[in-house]
Enzyme design. Structure first.
Site, PDB file in Angstrom:
ATOM      1  N   GLU A 126     -53.181 122.654  15.668  1.00  0.00           N
ATOM      2  CA  GLU A 126     -54.367 123.313  15.133  1.00  0.00           C
ATOM      3  C   GLU A 126     -55.594 122.455  15.445  1.00  0.00           C
ATOM      4  OE1 GLU A 126     -52.969 123.711  11.080  1.00  0.00           O
ATOM      5  OE2 GLU A 126     -51.308 124.985  11.714  1.00  0.00           O
TER       6      GLU A 126
ATOM      7  N   HIS B 139     -56.526 123.772   8.294  1.00  0.00           N
ATOM      8  CA  HIS B 139     -55.534 124.313   9.225  1.00  0.00           C
ATOM      9  C   HIS B 139     -56.210 125.368  10.097  1.00  0.00           C
ATOM     10  CE1 HIS B 139     -51.721 123.019   7.061  1.00  0.00           C
ATOM     11  NE2 HIS B 139     -52.647 122.694   6.184  1.00  0.00           N
TER      12      HIS B 139
HETATM   13 ZN    ZN Z   1     -51.248 124.642   9.628  1.00  0.00          ZN
END
Ligand code: ZN
Length: 414
Positions: free
Chosen positions: A169, A292
């Site tokens: 990410e 995230h």
């Molecule tokens: Zn994640």
């Protein structure tokens, strides 16, 4: 070998619809045996990456089970090139030689050494405000480096900010470093709700995995701990609260699975370092933010159960304040809700632990952009993503201070 490379043509991402009981389990099994790579799991859909040569076979298997799918990304290689803006042969260079050395900026995604040097340089430039602390070593022996920003006032409350617990990410550490940079460089112009905080900023919680996504496999999610033939623990399933709950729906006990929770809670040096740092810090933490991607949602506990957490309404309100500031920046709509409601069961997450065990009331996980490119957000979107999130985070500080007066009449949770 490089798993995601232009030499694998027609690698696609499919959005699979989970209509019947057993579908979710079946698709996860396909990941464990290496037929596909799960990108994201939601209530009724999953994003999966399928390598070109296997596409016909996987399509047949899904068709056989009546699992419908649509093509979300027709050619992953095209987006991989656009993400960094140059040919992949450069992106996947095994080591950064001296000639390649890059200075920190938010025009492209950076390697670990550049991020760590950026943190060290902030300390050199702002020694009265910044310090860098090595809070532990990764399983492969890399430093886990945290930046602390504080004016030294003893009454400050703590804000935890982490990124790259999931290394693929990439927008996450980019946004976290941007937040750090802006807070430090504009500290004297910031309102009291920002300067009365001790900021604990960990841009890369999973340094081994992060380097691995630059050198070997762009889509790696776990850390790099070895378990015989298998590698890696999903660090966001390795925290103690609700660890292993909801069986294979909340995490996996199979080391070959992408959601492997590890042999026991805090078995991994990366999660143990975070735990130690927060429990041993003298700061009273009020906010815990974990960044995230992807999906553009702001989520809060619980992930291990569908019950609402005791402060559901308060957390919904704080998340909405953030979402409003984000919307007012660039017009992007981030949804707000509990992990289970907006995503799916996730057991042993960092925010369930920070909220329940360490009593940090405002515990949020933020899934950043993007909706179309998914993990492969073009570098041109780093700054616009970062500015909207910075505004969201600063707005939350104001929200928290209005709730929490630090006195007997304080209305903040806990
Ligand atoms: Zn994640």
């Amino acid at each position: 070998s490089v798993k995601v490379a232009p030499s694998v043509p027609n690698t696609q991402v499919w959005e699979v619809r989970l209509l019947k009981e057993g579908h979710r389990h079946f698709v996860k099994t396909l990941d464990t045996v290496g037929a596909i790579n799960i990108w994201k799991e939601e209530r009724s859909t999953m994003d999966i990456m399928v390598n070109g040569p296997r596409a016909a076979q996987v399509a047949g298997i899904l068709h056989e089970r009546d699992i419908p799918y649509s093509i979300a990304i027709p050619d992953v290689a095209v987006l991989l090139e656009r993400e960094q803006g140059h040919a992949l042969s450069k992106t996947f260079k095994r080591s950064s030689t001296f000639g390649d050395h890059k200075k920190m900026d938010w025009q492209s995604y950076h390697r670990l050494d550049t991020i760590y040097e950026f943190m060290d340089n902030l300390v050199i430039e702002y020694p009265y405000l910044c310090s860098v602390i090595v809070i532990g070593k990764s399983s492969e022996g890399r430093d886990i480096k945290m930046l602390k920003i504080s004016n030294g006032n003893e009454n400050n409350v703590g804000v935890w900010v982490d990124g790259a617990i999931h290394p693929r990410e990439w927008i996450s550490p980019a946004v976290v470093t941007y937040i750090a940079d802006r807070i430090v460089r504009t500290f004297n112009e910031q309102p009291e709700s920002v300067t009365n905080k001790d900021w604990y900023i960990l841009p890369v919680m999973n340094p081994d995995g992060y380097e691995y996504t630059h050198t070997h496999d762009r889509m790696w999610r776990k850390n790099r701990r070895r378990f015989g033939e298998c590698v890696g623990v999903d660090l966001n399933r390795n925290f103690s609260y609700g660890f292993g709950e909801k069986g294979e729906e909340g995490s996996s006990d199979d080391p070959g699975n992408v959601f492997y929770r590890g042999p026991k809670a805090f078995s991994e040096p990366e999660t143990a370092a975070v735990r130690r740092q927060i429990l041993e810090a003298k700061t009273n933490f009020k906010v815990f933010l974990s960044f995230h991607s992807y999906g553009e949602v702001i989520i809060f506990p619980w992930g291990y159960t569908s019950e609402p957490c005791p402060d559901y309404v308060e957390l919904l309100e704080g998340g909405t304040a953030m979402a409003k500031a984000i919307f007012n920046t660039n017009g992007r709509t981030y949804k707000v809700g509990s992990t289970k409601d907006l995503m799916y069961y996730a057991s042993g997450t960092s925010i369930d632990w920070s909220y329940a065990v360490t009593n940090i009331p405002y515990s949020y996980m933020i899934e950043l952009r993007g909706k179309t490119h998914r993990f492969l957000l073009p570098k041109e979107e780093i700054i616009s993503t970062s500015t909207e999130i910075l505004n969201g985070v600063l707005r939350l500080m104001d929200f928290v201070d209005r709730r929490c007066t630090g006195t007997q009449s304080c209305v903040c949770p806990k």
